[in-house]
Design a protein around this motif. Structure first.
Motif, PDB file in Angstrom:
ATOM      1  N   TYR A  57      43.442  50.311  41.438  1.00  0.00           N
ATOM      2  CA  TYR A  57      42.736  51.291  40.604  1.00  0.00           C
ATOM      3  C   TYR A  57      41.280  50.905  40.409  1.00  0.00           C
ATOM      4  CZ  TYR A  57      47.602  52.249  39.487  1.00  0.00           C
ATOM      5  OH  TYR A  57      48.939  52.520  39.569  1.00  0.00           O
ATOM      6  N   GLY A  58      41.011  49.611  40.565  1.00  0.00           N
ATOM      7  CA  GLY A  58      39.628  49.150  40.423  1.00  0.00           C
ATOM      8  C   GLY A  58      39.358  48.604  39.044  1.00  0.00           C
ATOM      9  N   GLY A  59      38.438  47.638  38.958  1.00  0.00           N
ATOM     10  CA  GLY A  59      38.015  47.073  37.674  1.00  0.00           C
ATOM     11  C   GLY A  59      39.179  46.449  36.929  1.00  0.00           C
ATOM     12  N   TRP A  60      39.181  46.640  35.624  1.00  0.00           N
ATOM     13  CA  TRP A  60      40.225  46.049  34.788  1.00  0.00           C
ATOM     14  C   TRP A  60      41.472  46.928  34.732  1.00  0.00           C
ATOM     15  CZ3 TRP A  60      41.226  49.519  30.947  1.00  0.00           C
ATOM     16  CH2 TRP A  60      40.204  50.391  30.577  1.00  0.00           C
ATOM     17  N   PHE A  61      41.434  48.073  35.387  1.00  0.00           N
ATOM     18  CA  PHE A  61      42.555  49.011  35.284  1.00  0.00           C
ATOM     19  C   PHE A  61      43.852  48.381  35.792  1.00  0.00           C
ATOM     20  CE2 PHE A  61      39.425  52.804  35.877  1.00  0.00           C
ATOM     21  CZ  PHE A  61      38.927  52.581  34.609  1.00  0.00           C
ATOM     22  N   ASP A  62      43.765  47.656  36.963  1.00  0.00           N
ATOM     23  CA  ASP A  62      44.974  47.049  37.525  1.00  0.00           C
ATOM     24  C   ASP A  62      45.564  46.038  36.560  1.00  0.00           C
ATOM     25  OD1 ASP A  62      45.109  47.932  40.573  1.00  0.00           O
ATOM     26  OD2 ASP A  62      42.997  47.621  40.031  1.00  0.00           O
TER      27      ASP A  62
END
Lengths: 237, 448
Positions: A57-62
């Motif tokens: 998902y990218g960034g901190w989303f994962d």
């Protein structure tokens, strides 16, 4: 709002991975059943909202999704059951949550120290009258002051059974927001301490923000010309 | 579902249908008190508002009192509900600004900016908005924060009986309203910030006007500080009143000066910067007293911080020199430039000449954009700004059409009023007014 239209909207949507089809529009300029010879009356457009996103998902989303899955697993809740779809769109994270697991998800998001979405900023509703079985959406806006993060929970329920467990045990500040969403959309938040109307008068009939509720208004006349109220004027959608 | 025997607050209605009702519409309170004493009623419910000068508009407070002590306090709202959100669903994205600016009428720029940034996010053009437009937005937002806090302090003082506080605050606010009138043409309901930028560039000399006004505002703020901060009567009325702990504020989702007065330096401009706020030098004042006095001090302090930002932003606009104030995309920007003609502000003559005389395509383009508006790709966004009263959020949903499918505004006053019960119960009746003034609700934003 015809029932035939409901059949046109493909089912599944965000839950099955593709874009979430919420409506099918026909025609243009708001022309209905008249002798429109422009050809615009034959237009058919499926209205779709962004669907489930693939990983990463990218960034901190994962990271957030992984931790949430772990915490839910500890409570014997399968992540896919609780969160059927994760949508990343325009740099924002939306978790589609099944209503029976909403409180577990909220609790995990608030209490787990690596998540800490401690500030519930509110609930708003959206009405998609042609998305069969998922007509009413409640959208929760959560903020993590600790980690400077934001995400959105979305719970969809059918109009025939508009019940969602109240999030007030986890976010007491959602009290008035849920009353407002009940007032405007008729979503019933089970377990709310006092689910009464808040903006409309107590004895009001109907839920004004639903799409089938008219805006109201009267025609205005000026120098002989008659202007219809805004919701009866020609529209381009 | 609420049952019909429930009150608007969700509390059950009293069992005795024939309880005595007193109506206080002027007259002598002692008569009412005597009558109540004669009847020996133990439980007295006082309905304060919705028409009451100290309720900041049409706020209704339901107070259950025991002598002078408030045992239960509930706020009733909805008296100013005008269906702005519903109306926006029937107008174009650009026209939406004209509606949402009327929500929180004391801080209209915050609502406008949040809405326009949300539209820009939906259009994926956030980074295309010219720097000059962003700076103008920051300038207006910060000046607006000062005017809004001046209203909060001024009316709050007036409710305590200190009319001088109000007159000083309103005089100071007047200086800034003159700037708003110069830049936007209006003193309120500006609709000046538009999706993609701002309606027009600042007029020549506007920056000098701001520069000249700032020392005056600073002087008035100093007077307010002198009048209030060491004043024993003011302190007696506000210190320790309307206490709301950090845990309570967080649980109720309360933001803005009320949250910061409990000690958490949460400010959206720092936590989730927008409009380039991360490049400005300013502090977030906090206190740990969590009372009405601390909130007043914080509001004054925030005015000084806003003036710091204003100083920086006018320097920046000066250095930038002239430039565009609207995105370059002609499918989004308003087709006509505004100009002052003999009959006032209107479309520029050069533009009229072009569309009427030389270019049929330009005419079609103008007509389509003005009547139909632009289309916004389907999806939903959430955009918040630090409004003077707290975190203002906009939830916008587009179905790919020319009008918002759903526009929801999370107004900070709406949320913060939930704190009334916590802040007032157990206190004196007179302290209710102080506590509510400390929340600084604006009912236009609460009810929308």
């Amino acid at each position: 709002m015809s029932d035939e239209k409901k059949d046109l909207v493909p089912e599944g949507g965000a839950l099955s991975g593709g874009p979430e089809a919420v409506d099918v529009r026909t025609g243009m300029f708001g022309v209905r059943g008249s002798g429109d010879t422009s050809g615009f009356g034959g237009l058919v457009r499926t209205v779709t909202m962004p669907g489930a996103s693939p990983r990463p998902y990218g960034g901190w989303f994962d990271e957030v999704v992984d931790i949430l899955a772990e915490v839910l697993a500890e409570e014997d809740v399968a992540f896919d059951d609780a969160v059927p779809a994760v949508v990343v769109d325009r740099g924002e994270l939306t978790l589609h949550v099944a209503r029976e697991h909403l409180l577990a998800v909220c609790r995990a998001l608030r209490d787990e120290q690596d998540l800490r979405f401690e500030l519930g900023l509110g609930v708003s509703g959206v009405h998609f009258p042609h998305e069969t079985g998922r007509e009413l959406h409640a959208v929760y806006h959560l903020t993590s002051v600790t980690h400077s993060r934001r995400l959105r929970l979305e719970v969809a329920v059918p109009e025939s059974d508009p019940h969602i467990p109240s999030s007030t045990p986890v976010y007491p500040g959602h009290d008035w927001h849920e009353r407002e969403t009940f007032d405007f959309f008729g979503i019933i938040f089970d377990g709310h301490p006092g689910l009464a109307r808040i903006e409309m008068p107590d004895d009001w009939v109907g839920h004004p923000q639903r799409k089938d509720y008219p805006l109201g208004g009267i025609p205005v006349e000026y120098k002989g010309a008659r202007i219809a109220p805004p919701d009866q004027r020609r529209s381009y959608n | 579902m609420a049952d019909s025997r429930m009150h608007a607050t969700g509390a059950p209605l009293p069992d005795d249908e024939d309880a005595t009702v007193f109506e206080a519409v002027g007259g002598d309170w002692s008569d009412i008190a005597e009558e109540a004493a004669r009847l020996g009623e133990e439980r007295i419910v006082v309905n304060m508002g919705p028409q009451h000068p100290s309720t900041h508009g049409v706020l209704r407070l339901m107070l259950e009192i025991d002598g002078e002590t408030v045992t239960e306090a509930r706020a009733g709202i909805g008296y100013l509900h005008t269906g702005i959100e519903k109306n926006m669903e029937f107008r174009t994205w650009t026209q939406g600004v004209t509606f949402c600016t009327r929500m929180d009428y004391v801080a209209p720029f915050s609502t406008e900016a949040a809405y326009c940034m949300a539209v820009e996010k939906l259009l994926r053009i956030t980074d295309d908005v010219p720097e000059r437009a962003q700076a103008i937005r920051v300038l207006l937002l910060e000046l607006n924060r000062i005017t809004s806090h001046l209203i909060a302090i001024g009316t709050g003082g007036n409710e305590l009986g200190a009319t001088t506080i109000m007159t000083v605050a309103f005089t100071a606010r007047e200086e800034i309203l003159k700037i708003f009138e110069l830049i936007t043409g209006l003193r309120m309901n500006h609709a000046f910030i538009r999706p993609g930028g701002v309606a027009q560039d600042i007029p020549p000399g506007a920056l000098d006007t701001v520069r000249e006004a700032m020392p005056l505002v600073r002087r008035y703020l100093g007077q307010l500080g002198d009048l209030m901060l060491a004043n024993p009567i003011f302190k007696g009325r506000t210190v320790g009143v309307g206490h709301l702990s950090l845990a309570g504020a967080m649980a109720l989702g309360i933001t803005g000066p009320v949250l910061r007065s409990a000690g958490l330096p949460y400010d959206v401009r720092k936590a989730f910067p927008y409009l380039g706020y991360e490049t400005y030098d300013f502090d977030v004042p906090t206190s740990t007293d969590a009372d009405a006095y601390a909130r007043t001090v914080l509001r004054l302090e925030e005015c000084y911080q806003s003036m710091r930002i204003v100083d920086q932003v006018i320097e920046r606009i000066q250095q930038m020199g002239p430039g565009p104030v609207m995105v370059g995309d002609k499918k989004i920007a308003w087709p006509a430039q505004l100009a002052i003609g003999a009959d006032g502000m209107g479309n520029s003559l050069a533009h009229i000449k072009e569309i009427m005389g030389t270019s049929m395509e330009a005419l079609i383009h103008h007509f389509k954009l003005v009547t139909e508006g632009f289309r916004v790709p389907a999806g939903q966004v959430w955009q918040t700004v630090e409004a003077p009263r707290g975190e203002l959020g906009v939830h916008l949903v587009s179905d790919g059409g020319t009008r918002p499918y759903r526009a929801h505004f999370r107004d900070p006053s709406f949320n913060n009023l939930q704190g009334v019960s916590l802040m007032c119960e157990g206190g004196q009746v007179a302290d209710v007014v102080v506590a509510v003034a400390g929340l600084d609700p604006v009912l236009g934003g609460v009810d929308r």
